[in-house]
Write an enzyme that holds these catalytic residues in place. Sequence first.
Site, PDB file in Angstrom:
ATOM      1  N   PHE A 169     -10.947   1.541  -6.374  1.00 38.84           N
ATOM      2  CA  PHE A 169     -12.263   2.173  -6.529  1.00 38.84           C
ATOM      3  C   PHE A 169     -13.294   1.599  -5.555  1.00 38.84           C
ATOM      4  CE2 PHE A 169     -12.178   4.398 -11.004  1.00 38.84           C
ATOM      5  CZ  PHE A 169     -11.223   5.282 -10.532  1.00 38.84           C
ATOM      6  N   ASN A 207      -8.148  -5.419  -3.580  1.00 38.29           N
ATOM      7  CA  ASN A 207      -8.438  -5.486  -2.133  1.00 38.29           C
ATOM      8  C   ASN A 207      -9.800  -4.892  -1.793  1.00 38.29           C
ATOM      9  OD1 ASN A 207      -7.195  -3.008  -2.849  1.00 38.29           O
ATOM     10  ND2 ASN A 207      -6.663  -2.579  -0.729  1.00 38.29           N
ATOM     11  N   HIS A 231       4.507   1.859  -5.913  1.00 41.81           N
ATOM     12  CA  HIS A 231       4.788   2.955  -4.975  1.00 41.81           C
ATOM     13  C   HIS A 231       6.162   2.892  -4.284  1.00 41.81           C
ATOM     14  CE1 HIS A 231       2.969  -0.176  -2.537  1.00 41.81           C
ATOM     15  NE2 HIS A 231       1.736   0.181  -2.787  1.00 41.81           N
ATOM     16  N   ASP A 283      -2.575   5.478  -7.056  1.00 41.60           N
ATOM     17  CA  ASP A 283      -2.875   4.796  -5.801  1.00 41.60           C
ATOM     18  C   ASP A 283      -4.073   5.468  -5.125  1.00 41.60           C
ATOM     19  OD1 ASP A 283      -2.785   2.967  -3.788  1.00 41.60           O
ATOM     20  OD2 ASP A 283      -0.779   3.473  -3.064  1.00 41.60           O
TER      21      ASP A 283
HETATM   22  O1  DOR Z   1      -2.006   3.416   1.590  1.00 41.62           O
HETATM   23  C1  DOR Z   1      -2.507   2.425   1.068  1.00 41.62           C
HETATM   24  N1  DOR Z   1      -3.842   2.313   0.929  1.00 41.62           N
HETATM   25  N2  DOR Z   1      -1.724   1.434   0.649  1.00 41.62           N
HETATM   26  C2  DOR Z   1      -2.244   0.276   0.179  1.00 41.62           C
HETATM   27  O2  DOR Z   1      -1.503  -0.581  -0.210  1.00 41.62           O
HETATM   28  C3  DOR Z   1      -3.673   0.033   0.179  1.00 41.62           C
HETATM   29  C4  DOR Z   1      -4.404   1.287   0.112  1.00 41.62           C
HETATM   30  C5  DOR Z   1      -5.859   1.089   0.416  1.00 41.62           C
HETATM   31  O3  DOR Z   1      -6.478   0.221  -0.205  1.00 41.62           O
HETATM   32  O4  DOR Z   1      -6.405   1.823   1.245  1.00 41.62           O
HETATM   33 ZN    ZN Z   2      -2.551   0.822  -3.744  1.00 35.72          ZN
HETATM   34 ZN    ZN Z   3       0.046  -1.101  -2.320  1.00 35.10          ZN
END
Ligand code: DOR
Ligand code: ZN
Ligand code: ZN
Length: 427
Positions: free
Chosen positions: A21, A52, A194, A267
């Site tokens: 988010f 992240n 995933h 995701d």
């Molecule tokens: O495609 C992805 N986008 N894989 C990830 O592991 C992180 C995510 C992102 O935070 O943009």
């Molecule tokens: Zn992710």
């Molecule tokens: Zn991931």
Amino acid sequence: RTLDGGGRHLLPGLIDSHVHFRTPGLTHKEDWAHASRAAVAGGVTTVIDMPNTVPPLRTGEEAHRKAELLTGTSLVDYRFHLGVSGEDPSPLRAVGPREATSVKVFLAGHHTAPDVVRDPAQLEKVFRTAAESGLRLLLHAEDDGVFGLLDEWRGEPSGYAEYERHRPRSGAIVAVARVLELVRRHGTTVHVLHASTAEEADLLTAAAHAGLPVTFEVTPHHLSFTAAETCRVGARARLSPALRQQADQERLWRAVRTGQVATLGSDHAPHTREEKLRTPAQAPPGLPGVQEMLTAVHTGLRRRAPFEPPDAQLSLLVRLLAERPAELFGLDERKGGLRPGLDADFVLFDADERWMLGPGPGSGPGSSAIHSKCGWSAYEGWTMTGRVLHTVRCGETVYRCEGDQAEFGEPDGRWLDARRPTDVEPR
Ligand code: DOR
Ligand code: ZN
Ligand code: ZN
């Protein structure tokens, strides 16, 4: 109070255990208010957010601060997965069960993954500490080489699709094999995120049968698109792990339908349109998906098994999107079903309505606006089967749609720390 369902299906509020988010620090891509609107429009009443962000979320203290920051902005209840840095995994030891029960570990890095555990000795330490502390590890299992290749790639943007189509699938398979070896050594409980290839599904299913404490997740993107989409739209379909081949997708569907998969996770990883239109090596991987997940997977199930009773398909979705995530992430005494004693989170779903994601109100009775701040969706142009009409969280309406008009409730979603409900004061 009563609610006239008009013959529609009543589902429990869904738990999306895999969202990005983007709060704090990346709110030009997405913010919590928009993302939580997208969530309730997709039938999701609880999310577990990935760490992240900027800065990344690594400690229990930071979890408390983040929960405070979100007060008054969220239509959904929420919880956090913590992150762990490759330099120093020791803060994991101090995580109280109240703050988090799960930790995301990136085995490979890219634009939006600041914390990567590359050093094999540190990785051992992470697996050992998690096992000792009773934390579930969530694995982004890809090999760094995959990203290195893309960064070094100097081809023409038009050749990008070709590049992605041949992007080494072995990176993910090797990483999963490595994870399984670490689980064997340390007994850590692991959820692989995933899974994208047939080989991963095979390896993980065999490991679970052999008694290892491993489960895995599949995303709606990998069930909905293949590398052919990358050829069509280029870097906009860039995703980590990448979209794979038809045979992989069929294997993932089989895993979903036979109970090999534990959870579906959206995701939800929005980026701005501008970011996605950059040159291939610079375009960040990720697609939005929290609003689309239920209906996209339902549409796929219908297409694959048009004569299967709708109830059986919805029961499967409830298992993967409510019951199992509740079990895995310690929410099962609070969420994850329609049993007495759980929070009154539920969704009214019309399994037959066909509709499209549209630009917004006024785009016609068969369309719904995209609510993510990023303002785009990989599913634009899709005819979806099955629509969320009404979402209730903790007994209050948080979303309602009629035709192309949407209405939202009060953003009073709560942090669901991992206390048992008996410890929580009544509302
Ligand atoms: O495609 C992805 N986008 N894989 C990830 O592991 C992180 C995510 C992102 O935070 O943009
Ligand atoms: Zn992710
Ligand atoms: Zn991931």
